[in-house]
Design a protein around this motif. Structure first.
Motif, mmCIF file in Angstrom:
data_model
loop_
_atom_site.group_PDB
_atom_site.id
_atom_site.type_symbol
_atom_site.label_atom_id
_atom_site.label_comp_id
_atom_site.label_asym_id
_atom_site.label_seq_id
_atom_site.Cartn_x
_atom_site.Cartn_y
_atom_site.Cartn_z
ATOM 1 N N ASP A 1 -30.684 24.589 -58.588
ATOM 2 C CA ASP A 1 -30.600 26.034 -58.343
ATOM 3 C C ASP A 1 -29.181 26.445 -57.993
ATOM 4 O O ASP A 1 -28.489 25.757 -57.226
ATOM 5 N N HIS B 1 -34.688 31.851 -54.950
ATOM 6 C CA HIS B 1 -34.094 31.129 -56.090
ATOM 7 C C HIS B 1 -33.159 30.001 -55.643
ATOM 8 O O HIS B 1 -32.517 29.390 -56.487
ATOM 9 N N PHE C 1 -33.321 32.900 -61.760
ATOM 10 C CA PHE C 1 -33.297 31.430 -61.869
ATOM 11 C C PHE C 1 -32.405 31.094 -63.071
ATOM 12 O O PHE C 1 -32.882 30.863 -64.175
#
Ligand code: FUB
Length: 373
Positions: free
Chosen positions: A77, A345, A91
């Motif tokens: 991430d 995220h 994302f």
């Protein structure tokens, strides 16, 4: 005297600015939490497990045992500064880092970048949850990424080492689509890929067999009809192709009826995984917008699978995604939450033990044991 009063003034100024800075920081943290929708209610609760690494953000951990070690293939991430939306544009991952551990509570090694989006000739954006497999001296990394037309496809990359680096094949796997590949090799040596995800994972846009760019952003919108299914396809001997057209992974209730689209607490959303225990096939998955990890049991890798219940209650953050692996006679579930960042995220992978009860069901895991279920 003059010196002392000057010193007092300086100390007073430092103390006041310290308090001011602290207040600003805590306001910023609160503001970030409310912007991302991260839950405050669990922030004071103690977690069952600690993040496995904290120098990078990691998610969607697919764990395997290769050469007596645990290898974890997670998403990496990053904060790409993209606004959060229901299709998961935030994302916006660009590479994979492979992690390994000699033991469950042991040191975690980050093997660095195992595959970069710039080295995938057909890739557009968003390198999402991968998985890996081994056959005949080669390791295979399977990954979903949007192509240059913004359609998710599955790619495969190979390496002679489980930690990479991996080299991507020049084109996506023919017949592949959507997200979240999970690759399972059965005791007879046959290998299958389970995959799919609704909403941002685009599975609903393939219901006619072809991609509909103007299709729904969520599901098929037919609440009384069977929910969309994950897909399964057997892989070819060379592990680079589908050996068949992908089939539905049917999940039924104990009366044999399919789970319906309206049944958000139980129906498949994304994050497939398959493990075999005592001769039975366990298909597990995320229920997405209701945030459970659920499982269903079948007698064949193709199912049908009978829904059993949840195996993990919701984690901090919107997404929940796991893998299950046996290591030295015990079973473990790898999962993620947002303990480190409070942002949906920017996740961190974790592990805890998983227990199969004597009747074959899985004991429910509460990732925050001080929080009452
Ligand atoms: O990491 C991006 C997506 O979020 C994954 O593909 C889903 O399973 C969810 O975890």
């Amino acid at each position: 005297m003059i010196k002392h009063s000057k010193l007092r003034n300086v100390l007073f100024f430092l103390a006041v600015s310290g308090v001011f800075l602290q207040a600003c920081q805590s306001n910023k943290a609160k503001q970030e939490q409310s912007e991302t929708g991260a839950s405050d209610s669990t922030s004071s609760q103690e977690s069952l497990s600690k993040p496995l690494v904290s120098h990078i953000y990691t998610a969607d951990p697919s764990a395997h045992v290769f050469n007596g070690k645990i290898y974890i293939y997670p998403s990496h991430d990053i904060d790409a500064g993209i606004k959060e939306d229901d299709e998961g544009a935030h994302f916006a991952m660009r590479d994979y880092h492979i992690l390994s551990m000699d033991s469950i509570n042991g040191k975690v090694t980050d093997h660095g970048v195992g595959l970069d989006i710039k080295d995938i000739p057909w890739a557009g954006r968003q390198l999402w949850a991968p998985d890996a497999a081994y056959k005949n001296g080669t390791y295979y990394l399977y990954f979903p990424v949007k192509d240059k037309k913004d359609v998710f496809r599955m790619g495969v990359a190979t390496s002679k080492s489980p930690s990479g680096p991996f080299k991507a094949e020049p084109t996506p796997i023919e017949g592949s689509y959507s997200i979240d590949p999970a690759v399972f090799t059965d005791t007879d040596g046959k290998t299958y890929m389970y995959f799919g995800g609704i909403w941002g994972g685009q599975l609903q846009r393939w219901s006619s067999g072809k991609y509909d760019a103007n299709g729904s952003k969520t599901d098929l919108g037919k609440d009384k009809e069977p929910a969309l299914s994950a897909k399964v396809a057997r892989l070819s001997n060379d592990m680079l192709h589908f050996d068949e057209v992908a089939k539905d992974v049917k999940i039924i209730d104990k009366e044999g009826k399919p789970l319906l689209t309206s049944d958000h607490d139980r129906r498949f959303f994304e994050g497939s995984w398959m493990h075999k225990f005592n001769g039975k096939y366990y298909f597990s998955y995320s229920t997405g917008d209701t945030h459970f990890l659920a499982y269903a049991i079948g007698d064949s890798p193709y199912g049908p699978f009978t829904y059993q219940g949840n195996m993990m209650t919701p984690v901090k953050g919107w997404t929940t995604h796991h893998s299950i692996v046996e290591f030295k006679g015990k079973w473990y579930i790898f999962y993620h939450d947002t303990e480190l960042s409070g942002k949906t995220h920017l996740r961190n992978v974790k592990v805890t033990e998983l227990t199969h009860n004597a009747d074959g069901t899985i004991a429910l895991i509460n990732p925050y044991p001080t929080k009452k279920l």
